[in-house]
Design a protein around this motif. Structure first.
Motif, PDB file in Angstrom:
ATOM      1  N   LEU A 180       4.405  -2.085 -19.540  1.00  0.00           N
ATOM      2  CA  LEU A 180       5.216  -0.979 -20.035  1.00  0.00           C
ATOM      3  C   LEU A 180       4.700  -0.534 -21.403  1.00  0.00           C
ATOM      4  CD1 LEU A 180       8.664  -2.543 -19.079  1.00  0.00           C
ATOM      5  CD2 LEU A 180       7.340  -0.865 -17.767  1.00  0.00           C
ATOM      6  N   PRO A 181       3.643   0.282 -21.435  1.00  0.00           N
ATOM      7  CA  PRO A 181       3.042   0.654 -22.714  1.00  0.00           C
ATOM      8  C   PRO A 181       3.966   1.449 -23.633  1.00  0.00           C
ATOM      9  CG  PRO A 181       2.030   1.880 -20.907  1.00  0.00           C
ATOM     10  CD  PRO A 181       2.938   0.852 -20.301  1.00  0.00           C
ATOM     11  N   GLU A 182       5.004   2.101 -23.069  1.00  0.00           N
ATOM     12  CA  GLU A 182       5.916   2.914 -23.873  1.00  0.00           C
ATOM     13  C   GLU A 182       7.341   2.373 -23.856  1.00  0.00           C
ATOM     14  OE1 GLU A 182       5.103   7.209 -23.147  1.00  0.00           O
ATOM     15  OE2 GLU A 182       3.528   6.380 -21.848  1.00  0.00           O
ATOM     16  N   GLY A 183       7.522   1.125 -23.445  1.00  0.00           N
ATOM     17  CA  GLY A 183       8.847   0.512 -23.447  1.00  0.00           C
ATOM     18  C   GLY A 183       9.528   0.569 -22.099  1.00  0.00           C
ATOM     19  N   PRO A 184      10.823   0.207 -22.069  1.00  0.00           N
ATOM     20  CA  PRO A 184      11.583   0.103 -20.810  1.00  0.00           C
ATOM     21  C   PRO A 184      11.567   1.393 -19.988  1.00  0.00           C
ATOM     22  CG  PRO A 184      12.803  -0.883 -22.606  1.00  0.00           C
ATOM     23  CD  PRO A 184      11.626  -0.171 -23.224  1.00  0.00           C
ATOM     24  N   THR A 185      11.686   1.213 -18.678  1.00  0.00           N
ATOM     25  CA  THR A 185      11.721   2.334 -17.744  1.00  0.00           C
ATOM     26  C   THR A 185      12.827   2.114 -16.718  1.00  0.00           C
ATOM     27  OG1 THR A 185      10.159   1.337 -16.191  1.00  0.00           O
ATOM     28  CG2 THR A 185       9.218   2.713 -17.949  1.00  0.00           C
ATOM     29  N   ARG A 186      13.089   3.145 -15.965  1.00  0.00           N
ATOM     30  CA  ARG A 186      13.998   3.067 -14.815  1.00  0.00           C
ATOM     31  C   ARG A 186      13.272   3.742 -13.659  1.00  0.00           C
ATOM     32  NH1 ARG A 186      19.962   4.596 -15.935  1.00  0.00           N
ATOM     33  NH2 ARG A 186      20.141   2.351 -16.189  1.00  0.00           N
ATOM     34  N   ASP A 187      13.348   3.129 -12.469  1.00  0.00           N
ATOM     35  CA  ASP A 187      12.642   3.721 -11.343  1.00  0.00           C
ATOM     36  C   ASP A 187      13.492   3.740 -10.085  1.00  0.00           C
ATOM     37  OD1 ASP A 187      11.997   1.136  -9.847  1.00  0.00           O
ATOM     38  OD2 ASP A 187      10.942   0.779 -11.727  1.00  0.00           O
ATOM     39  N   LEU A 188      13.146   4.690  -9.226  1.00  0.00           N
ATOM     40  CA  LEU A 188      13.749   4.870  -7.914  1.00  0.00           C
ATOM     41  C   LEU A 188      12.860   4.159  -6.914  1.00  0.00           C
ATOM     42  CD1 LEU A 188      15.722   6.335  -5.941  1.00  0.00           C
ATOM     43  CD2 LEU A 188      14.121   8.272  -6.013  1.00  0.00           C
ATOM     44  N   ASN A 189      13.441   3.313  -6.080  1.00  0.00           N
ATOM     45  CA  ASN A 189      12.694   2.539  -5.095  1.00  0.00           C
ATOM     46  C   ASN A 189      13.171   2.860  -3.689  1.00  0.00           C
ATOM     47  OD1 ASN A 189      11.136   0.483  -6.801  1.00  0.00           O
ATOM     48  ND2 ASN A 189      13.205   0.416  -7.645  1.00  0.00           N
ATOM     49  N   VAL A 190      12.214   3.123  -2.807  1.00  0.00           N
ATOM     50  CA  VAL A 190      12.508   3.337  -1.391  1.00  0.00           C
ATOM     51  C   VAL A 190      11.692   2.304  -0.623  1.00  0.00           C
ATOM     52  CG1 VAL A 190      12.367   4.939   0.552  1.00  0.00           C
ATOM     53  CG2 VAL A 190      12.922   5.785  -1.747  1.00  0.00           C
ATOM     54  N   MET A 191      12.368   1.531   0.226  1.00  0.00           N
ATOM     55  CA  MET A 191      11.697   0.513   1.020  1.00  0.00           C
ATOM     56  C   MET A 191      12.046   0.726   2.486  1.00  0.00           C
ATOM     57  SD  MET A 191      12.112  -2.940  -1.186  1.00  0.00           S
ATOM     58  CE  MET A 191      13.165  -2.739  -2.603  1.00  0.00           C
ATOM     59  N   THR A 192      11.008   0.723   3.346  1.00  0.00           N
ATOM     60  CA  THR A 192      11.215   0.873   4.782  1.00  0.00           C
ATOM     61  C   THR A 192      10.491  -0.252   5.520  1.00  0.00           C
ATOM     62  OG1 THR A 192       9.329   2.416   4.906  1.00  0.00           O
ATOM     63  CG2 THR A 192      11.537   3.382   4.716  1.00  0.00           C
ATOM     64  N   ARG A 193      11.163  -0.812   6.501  1.00  0.00           N
ATOM     65  CA  ARG A 193      10.587  -1.903   7.283  1.00  0.00           C
ATOM     66  C   ARG A 193       9.490  -1.336   8.186  1.00  0.00           C
ATOM     67  NH1 ARG A 193      11.408  -6.777   6.058  1.00  0.00           N
ATOM     68  NH2 ARG A 193      13.592  -6.276   5.705  1.00  0.00           N
ATOM     69  N   ARG A 194       8.275  -1.792   8.000  1.00  0.00           N
ATOM     70  CA  ARG A 194       7.112  -1.324   8.759  1.00  0.00           C
ATOM     71  C   ARG A 194       7.354  -1.537  10.252  1.00  0.00           C
ATOM     72  NH1 ARG A 194       3.359  -4.484   6.314  1.00  0.00           N
ATOM     73  NH2 ARG A 194       3.711  -3.236   4.445  1.00  0.00           N
ATOM     74  N   GLY A 195       7.083  -0.495  11.052  1.00  0.00           N
ATOM     75  CA  GLY A 195       7.271  -0.567  12.497  1.00  0.00           C
ATOM     76  C   GLY A 195       8.686  -0.230  12.941  1.00  0.00           C
ATOM     77  N   VAL A 196       9.616  -0.117  11.996  1.00  0.00           N
ATOM     78  CA  VAL A 196      11.008   0.217  12.313  1.00  0.00           C
ATOM     79  C   VAL A 196      11.328   1.642  11.900  1.00  0.00           C
ATOM     80  CG1 VAL A 196      13.443  -0.374  11.873  1.00  0.00           C
ATOM     81  CG2 VAL A 196      11.724  -2.190  12.115  1.00  0.00           C
ATOM     82  N   CYS A 197      10.930   2.018  10.691  1.00  0.00           N
ATOM     83  CA  CYS A 197      11.155   3.369  10.188  1.00  0.00           C
ATOM     84  C   CYS A 197      10.143   3.664   9.084  1.00  0.00           C
ATOM     85  CB  CYS A 197      12.594   3.557   9.699  1.00  0.00           C
ATOM     86  SG  CYS A 197      13.101   2.430   8.385  1.00  0.00           S
ATOM     87  N   SER A 198      10.127   4.894   8.642  1.00  0.00           N
ATOM     88  CA  SER A 198       9.229   5.339   7.576  1.00  0.00           C
ATOM     89  C   SER A 198      10.014   6.222   6.621  1.00  0.00           C
ATOM     90  CB  SER A 198       8.061   6.148   8.153  1.00  0.00           C
ATOM     91  OG  SER A 198       7.277   5.344   8.997  1.00  0.00           O
ATOM     92  N   GLY A 199       9.427   6.492   5.466  1.00  0.00           N
ATOM     93  CA  GLY A 199      10.087   7.348   4.497  1.00  0.00           C
ATOM     94  C   GLY A 199       9.089   8.021   3.586  1.00  0.00           C
ATOM     95  N   ASP A 200       9.575   9.029   2.869  1.00  0.00           N
ATOM     96  CA  ASP A 200       8.781   9.651   1.820  1.00  0.00           C
ATOM     97  C   ASP A 200       9.707  10.152   0.726  1.00  0.00           C
ATOM     98  OD1 ASP A 200       9.727  12.188   2.659  1.00  0.00           O
ATOM     99  OD2 ASP A 200       7.903  12.670   3.711  1.00  0.00           O
ATOM    100  N   VAL A 201       9.120  10.456  -0.423  1.00  0.00           N
ATOM    101  CA  VAL A 201       9.871  10.904  -1.598  1.00  0.00           C
ATOM    102  C   VAL A 201       9.157  12.106  -2.186  1.00  0.00           C
ATOM    103  CG1 VAL A 201      10.684  10.284  -3.913  1.00  0.00           C
ATOM    104  CG2 VAL A 201      10.606   8.537  -2.123  1.00  0.00           C
ATOM    105  N   SER A 202       9.924  13.118  -2.597  1.00  0.00           N
ATOM    106  CA  SER A 202       9.377  14.253  -3.340  1.00  0.00           C
ATOM    107  C   SER A 202      10.340  14.580  -4.473  1.00  0.00           C
ATOM    108  CB  SER A 202       9.159  15.468  -2.428  1.00  0.00           C
ATOM    109  OG  SER A 202      10.362  15.840  -1.796  1.00  0.00           O
ATOM    110  N   VAL A 203       9.809  15.110  -5.559  1.00  0.00           N
ATOM    111  CA  VAL A 203      10.625  15.464  -6.729  1.00  0.00           C
ATOM    112  C   VAL A 203      10.534  16.973  -6.913  1.00  0.00           C
ATOM    113  CG1 VAL A 203      10.921  15.148  -9.211  1.00  0.00           C
ATOM    114  CG2 VAL A 203      10.263  13.195  -7.776  1.00  0.00           C
ATOM    115  N   HIS A 204      11.683  17.612  -7.160  1.00  0.00           N
ATOM    116  CA  HIS A 204      11.751  19.070  -7.275  1.00  0.00           C
ATOM    117  C   HIS A 204      12.556  19.484  -8.494  1.00  0.00           C
ATOM    118  CE1 HIS A 204      10.454  19.401  -3.029  1.00  0.00           C
ATOM    119  NE2 HIS A 204      11.199  18.326  -2.883  1.00  0.00           N
ATOM    120  N   GLN A 205      12.033  20.426  -9.262  1.00  0.00           N
ATOM    121  CA  GLN A 205      12.814  21.111 -10.296  1.00  0.00           C
ATOM    122  C   GLN A 205      13.321  22.380  -9.621  1.00  0.00           C
ATOM    123  OE1 GLN A 205      13.686  20.363 -13.762  1.00  0.00           O
ATOM    124  NE2 GLN A 205      15.097  21.910 -13.016  1.00  0.00           N
TER     125      GLN A 205
END
Length: 190
Positions: free
Chosen positions: A102-127
């Protein structure tokens, strides 16, 4: 599937699988599934110090930095590093051994986890500056408010279906919704 609103204020912190930090579970399937038997899981983690990531064998992961400066991921299996910046989704295998800096200090992140072979996912960010229509198919969607006052176009009409999100609130849906303004992350699960 009905539309479900997950308020940030209702989320309770839980320890990471490896005990190195805390996360806030947002939504998962099936209901009540734990760290080893979910089909998919969405969480928001606070990363206060550098260290190893938890491993999740058989799981595909996507991390998106939503607060803080940058995070450097040390992908030890691949012998390389990747620098995350806010709003940039990064996909990797839960089988991999990773550590973060963490070169600039603490962070917060969004995590998406999908079980391989069961489902899939994706993430996009929009203004969103002009209304954006999402959903309307059989896929599950989650809309994460990354700014305050993210609202459905119908909010001004005060219908029973209208919603407004504060920062880090999440709307889970499959029917079409229209966002009128704000910074949002959109997660699709199929």
């Amino acid at each position: 599937m009905q539309t479900v609103l997950h308020r940030w204020s209702d989320r309770r912190p839980v320890p990471w699988k490896n005990g190195g930090g805390i996360t806030h579970d947002v939504a998962s399937w099936p209901p009540g599934a734990g760290a080893d038997d979910f089909h998919w899981r969405v969480s928001i983690a606070d990363v206060d110090a550098p260290g190893p990531f938890s491993t999740f064998p058989g799981v595909d992961r996507i991390i998106t930095l939503i607060e803080g400066g940058s995070m450097v991921l040390d992908l030890q299996n691949e012998g390389r590093q990747h620098t995350l910046t806010p709003g940039e989704p990064f996909a990797f295998s839960g089988d991999d051994t990773l550590a973060c800096h963490l070169p600039e200090g603490p962070t917060r992140d969004l995590n998406v986890m999908t079980r391989r072979g069961v489902c899939s996912g994706d993430v996009s960010v929009h203004q969103v500056t002009d209304p954006l229509t999402l959903g309307g198919n059989s896929r599950r969607h989650l809309l994460v408010a990354l700014s305050d006052a993210v609202a459905d176009e119908r909010t001004s009409q005060r219908t029973d279906e209208a919603w407004e999100l504060d920062r880090l609130d999440v709307l889970e849906f499959s029917a079409a919704v229209q966002v009128r303004a704000g910074l949002v992350a959109v997660i699709r699960i199929w």
